[in-house]
Design a protein around this motif. Structure first.
Motif, PDB file in Angstrom:
ATOM      1  N   GLU A 101       0.846  -1.213   0.000  1.00 16.70           N
ATOM      2  CA  GLU A 101       0.000   0.000   0.000  1.00 16.70           C
ATOM      3  C   GLU A 101       0.874   1.253   0.000  1.00 16.70           C
ATOM      4  N   LEU A 102       1.904   1.223   0.851  1.00 20.38           N
ATOM      5  CA  LEU A 102       2.811   2.364   0.987  1.00 20.38           C
ATOM      6  C   LEU A 102       3.488   2.698  -0.353  1.00 20.38           C
ATOM      7  N   THR A 103       3.932   1.668  -1.070  1.00 21.05           N
ATOM      8  CA  THR A 103       4.642   1.918  -2.337  1.00 21.05           C
ATOM      9  C   THR A 103       3.681   2.373  -3.443  1.00 21.05           C
ATOM     10  N   LYS A 104       2.410   2.032  -3.290  1.00 22.41           N
ATOM     11  CA  LYS A 104       1.410   2.550  -4.244  1.00 22.41           C
ATOM     12  C   LYS A 104       1.186   4.043  -3.993  1.00 22.41           C
ATOM     13  N   GLN A 105       1.074   4.401  -2.703  1.00 17.53           N
ATOM     14  CA  GLN A 105       0.782   5.787  -2.336  1.00 17.53           C
ATOM     15  C   GLN A 105       2.003   6.700  -2.523  1.00 17.53           C
ATOM     16  N   GLN A 106       3.189   6.150  -2.240  1.00 18.63           N
ATOM     17  CA  GLN A 106       4.410   6.951  -2.366  1.00 18.63           C
ATOM     18  C   GLN A 106       5.452   6.212  -3.204  1.00 18.63           C
ATOM     19  N   PRO A 107       5.192   6.052  -4.497  1.00 15.13           N
ATOM     20  CA  PRO A 107       6.097   5.252  -5.329  1.00 15.13           C
ATOM     21  C   PRO A 107       7.521   5.791  -5.384  1.00 15.13           C
ATOM     22  N   GLU A 108       7.656   7.096  -5.174  1.00 13.26           N
ATOM     23  CA  GLU A 108       9.005   7.692  -5.260  1.00 13.26           C
ATOM     24  C   GLU A 108       9.828   7.457  -3.986  1.00 13.26           C
ATOM     25  N   LEU A 109       9.159   7.039  -2.899  1.00 15.57           N
ATOM     26  CA  LEU A 109       9.845   6.861  -1.609  1.00 15.57           C
ATOM     27  C   LEU A 109      10.740   5.625  -1.616  1.00 15.57           C
ATOM     28  N   VAL A 110      10.132   4.473  -1.923  1.00 12.20           N
ATOM     29  CA  VAL A 110      10.885   3.215  -1.910  1.00 12.20           C
ATOM     30  C   VAL A 110      10.092   2.155  -2.675  1.00 12.20           C
ATOM     31  N   GLN A 111      10.814   1.225  -3.300  1.00 10.87           N
ATOM     32  CA  GLN A 111      10.167   0.097  -3.976  1.00 10.87           C
ATOM     33  C   GLN A 111      10.841  -1.193  -3.524  1.00 10.87           C
ATOM     34  N   PHE A 112      10.055  -2.278  -3.514  1.00 11.34           N
ATOM     35  CA  PHE A 112      10.584  -3.564  -3.050  1.00 11.34           C
ATOM     36  C   PHE A 112      10.418  -4.643  -4.112  1.00 11.34           C
ATOM     37  N   ASP A 113      11.215  -5.683  -4.002  1.00  9.76           N
ATOM     38  CA  ASP A 113      11.070  -6.867  -4.837  1.00  9.76           C
ATOM     39  C   ASP A 113      10.007  -7.758  -4.179  1.00  9.76           C
ATOM     40  N   VAL A 142      14.113  -1.277  23.062  1.00  7.58           N
ATOM     41  CA  VAL A 142      15.444  -1.479  22.474  1.00  7.58           C
ATOM     42  C   VAL A 142      15.377  -1.784  20.974  1.00  7.58           C
ATOM     43  N   GLY A 143      14.236  -1.455  20.353  1.00  9.18           N
ATOM     44  CA  GLY A 143      14.194  -1.439  18.891  1.00  9.18           C
ATOM     45  C   GLY A 143      13.938  -2.766  18.202  1.00  9.18           C
ATOM     46  N   SER A 144      12.987  -3.550  18.716  1.00 11.11           N
ATOM     47  CA  SER A 144      12.709  -4.844  18.064  1.00 11.11           C
ATOM     48  C   SER A 144      12.119  -4.643  16.671  1.00 11.11           C
ATOM     49  N   SER A 145      11.193  -3.692  16.522  1.00 10.72           N
ATOM     50  CA  SER A 145      10.611  -3.460  15.193  1.00 10.72           C
ATOM     51  C   SER A 145      11.620  -2.784  14.269  1.00 10.72           C
ATOM     52  N   GLY A 146      12.518  -1.979  14.840  1.00 11.57           N
ATOM     53  CA  GLY A 146      13.548  -1.304  14.039  1.00 11.57           C
ATOM     54  C   GLY A 146      14.465  -2.298  13.342  1.00 11.57           C
ATOM     55  N   ALA A 147      14.851  -3.350  14.054  1.00  8.27           N
ATOM     56  CA  ALA A 147      15.737  -4.375  13.481  1.00  8.27           C
ATOM     57  C   ALA A 147      15.017  -5.122  12.361  1.00  8.27           C
ATOM     58  N   LEU A 148      13.736  -5.384  12.556  1.00  8.64           N
ATOM     59  CA  LEU A 148      12.945  -6.085  11.532  1.00  8.64           C
ATOM     60  C   LEU A 148      12.812  -5.225  10.265  1.00  8.64           C
ATOM     61  N   VAL A 149      12.507  -3.945  10.451  1.00 11.17           N
ATOM     62  CA  VAL A 149      12.389  -3.013   9.314  1.00 11.17           C
ATOM     63  C   VAL A 149      13.715  -2.958   8.542  1.00 11.17           C
ATOM     64  N   ALA A 150      14.820  -2.868   9.278  1.00 12.04           N
ATOM     65  CA  ALA A 150      16.148  -2.812   8.648  1.00 12.04           C
ATOM     66  C   ALA A 150      16.425  -4.081   7.845  1.00 12.04           C
ATOM     67  N   ALA A 151      16.040  -5.238   8.387  1.00 10.89           N
ATOM     68  CA  ALA A 151      16.291  -6.516   7.717  1.00 10.89           C
ATOM     69  C   ALA A 151      15.499  -6.624   6.413  1.00 10.89           C
ATOM     70  N   ILE A 152      14.233  -6.198   6.432  1.00  4.96           N
ATOM     71  CA  ILE A 152      13.389  -6.258   5.222  1.00  4.96           C
ATOM     72  C   ILE A 152      13.930  -5.299   4.160  1.00  4.96           C
ATOM     73  N   TYR A 153      14.272  -4.090   4.575  1.00  5.73           N
ATOM     74  CA  TYR A 153      14.815  -3.110   3.630  1.00  5.73           C
ATOM     75  C   TYR A 153      16.111  -3.645   3.011  1.00  5.73           C
ATOM     76  N   ASP A 154      16.973  -4.182   3.847  1.00  6.26           N
ATOM     77  CA  ASP A 154      18.276  -4.666   3.380  1.00  6.26           C
ATOM     78  C   ASP A 154      18.120  -5.763   2.321  1.00  6.26           C
ATOM     79  N   LYS A 155      17.169  -6.669   2.536  1.00  5.78           N
ATOM     80  CA  LYS A 155      17.054  -7.815   1.617  1.00  5.78           C
ATOM     81  C   LYS A 155      16.187  -7.529   0.387  1.00  5.78           C
ATOM     82  N   TYR A 156      15.151  -6.713   0.545  1.00  5.47           N
ATOM     83  CA  TYR A 156      14.164  -6.613  -0.542  1.00  5.47           C
ATOM     84  C   TYR A 156      14.026  -5.235  -1.195  1.00  5.47           C
TER      85      TYR A 156
END
Length: 312
Positions: free
Chosen positions: A62-74, A98-112
């Motif tokens: 949904e996010l990439t549809k609304q803000q395509p210029e922000l980020v795109q994923f595979d 201590v940032g449990s969701s932050g680490a998850l967000v970073a992992a998804i961004y890094d891979k996809y």
């Protein structure tokens, strides 16, 4: 498959204040980490994580549809891996600041993420702000509102100095002294905190003029001073200002401090054995402690589980 590790973080200074443009200092905390994993695991925890990732992926679509210029994923690869049972295998406690969701967000961004900003690049201020904006939008799925700093810290695994909302930079921090008597430590409240309700209380309080004045003239003032003192290695001033910050928190942020900790919070200020402050949004999770004599603090807090983060 097991992806790279992403670490937890600790916001040493800046909780709530950074919403109102105070300084902040966030450091990686390597004691906890998480990684994306596909191992055919069928534990209840792995299944729950997989389901949560599917919901998160739908949000990202949904996010990439609304803000395509922000980020795109595979999304093709992401959907395929989710069908194969991918989950986030993490030792980072949730609801502990201590940032449990932050680490998850970073992992998804890094891979996809497609055309992602790499850790190996020369990280200009523009690139850091861009990462922060992308991560703030991604992490909003978990908290309703996010600064994006936790994922930035986890993704880059370096200390981040927040000068203001639009000015962040990678920074160095003074080298630890393993034999030092002073310490920054985590105190386990034994209660899971939820970020969204705490932020909601804070936003409500901001409607009050007196609270806004206190924030600007006391909370932000002492937070900024603490960041400067810590980076300069000025311990005498650091402890003086941390004490003031601890006082402001117990006087004006009481709802964010679990009631059973009000007494030990005040005792630290009275005895000068230790000073407590919020770690993240509060409401439970970890409480951050500063002391010039860790042995003395550990004795005074012997009924609680403590973890040393940094030695002076």
């Amino acid at each position: 498959m097991k992806g790279p590790l992403f670490y937890s973080k600790i916001l040493l200074f800046g909780e709530y204040g950074i919403i109102k443009d105070s300084k902040g200092l966030s450091i990686p905390y390597n004691f906890y980490n998480g990684a994306l994993k596909i191992d055919g695991a069928s534990t209840e925890q792995a299944k729950a994580s997989n389901q949560s990732l599917i919901r998160f992926t739908n949000y990202l679509k949904e996010l990439t549809k609304q803000q395509p210029e922000l980020v795109q994923f595979d999304f093709e690869s992401l959907d395929r891996d989710l069908q194969a049972g991918m989950h986030f295998d993490s030792s980072i406690p949730q609801g502990y600041g201590v940032g449990s969701s932050g680490a998850l967000v970073a992992a998804i961004y890094d891979k996809y993420a497609l055309s992602k900003i790499s850790v190996l690049e020369n990280l200009t201020r523009e690139k850091l702000l861009r990462l922060k904006e992308i991560f703030a939008n991604m992490e909003s799925f978990f908290h309703g509102k996010s600064s994006g700093l936790d994922p930035v810290n986890s993704y880059l695994s370096i200390p981040i100095l927040i000068n203001s909302k639009d000015n962040i930079e990678a920074t160095g921090i003074p080298t630890q002294r393993p034999e030092g008597s002073g310490a920054v430590f985590l105190l386990d409240s034994g209660i899971v905190g939820e970020t969204a309700p705490m932020v909601q209380i804070f936003m409500e309080n901001l409607k009050d003029k007196g609270f806004r004045n206190m924030l600007k003239n006391q909370f932000v003032k002492y937070t900024d001073a603490c960041v400067e003192n810590f980076l300069a290695g000025d311990l005498k001033s650091l402890f003086e200002n941390t004490k003031q910050l601890s006082k402001v928190a117990i006087n004006h942020f009481k709802p964010m401090i679990p009631s059973q900790f009000h007494e030990i919070w005040e005792r630290g200020i009275e005895t000068n054995d230790y000073y407590l402050k919020l770690c993240g949004s509060g409401g439970g999770g970890y409480i951050l402690g500063f002391t010039q004599d860790y042995e003395k603090a550990a004795e005074a807090l012997k009924n609680y589980k403590l973890e040393v983060v940094y030695r002076f």
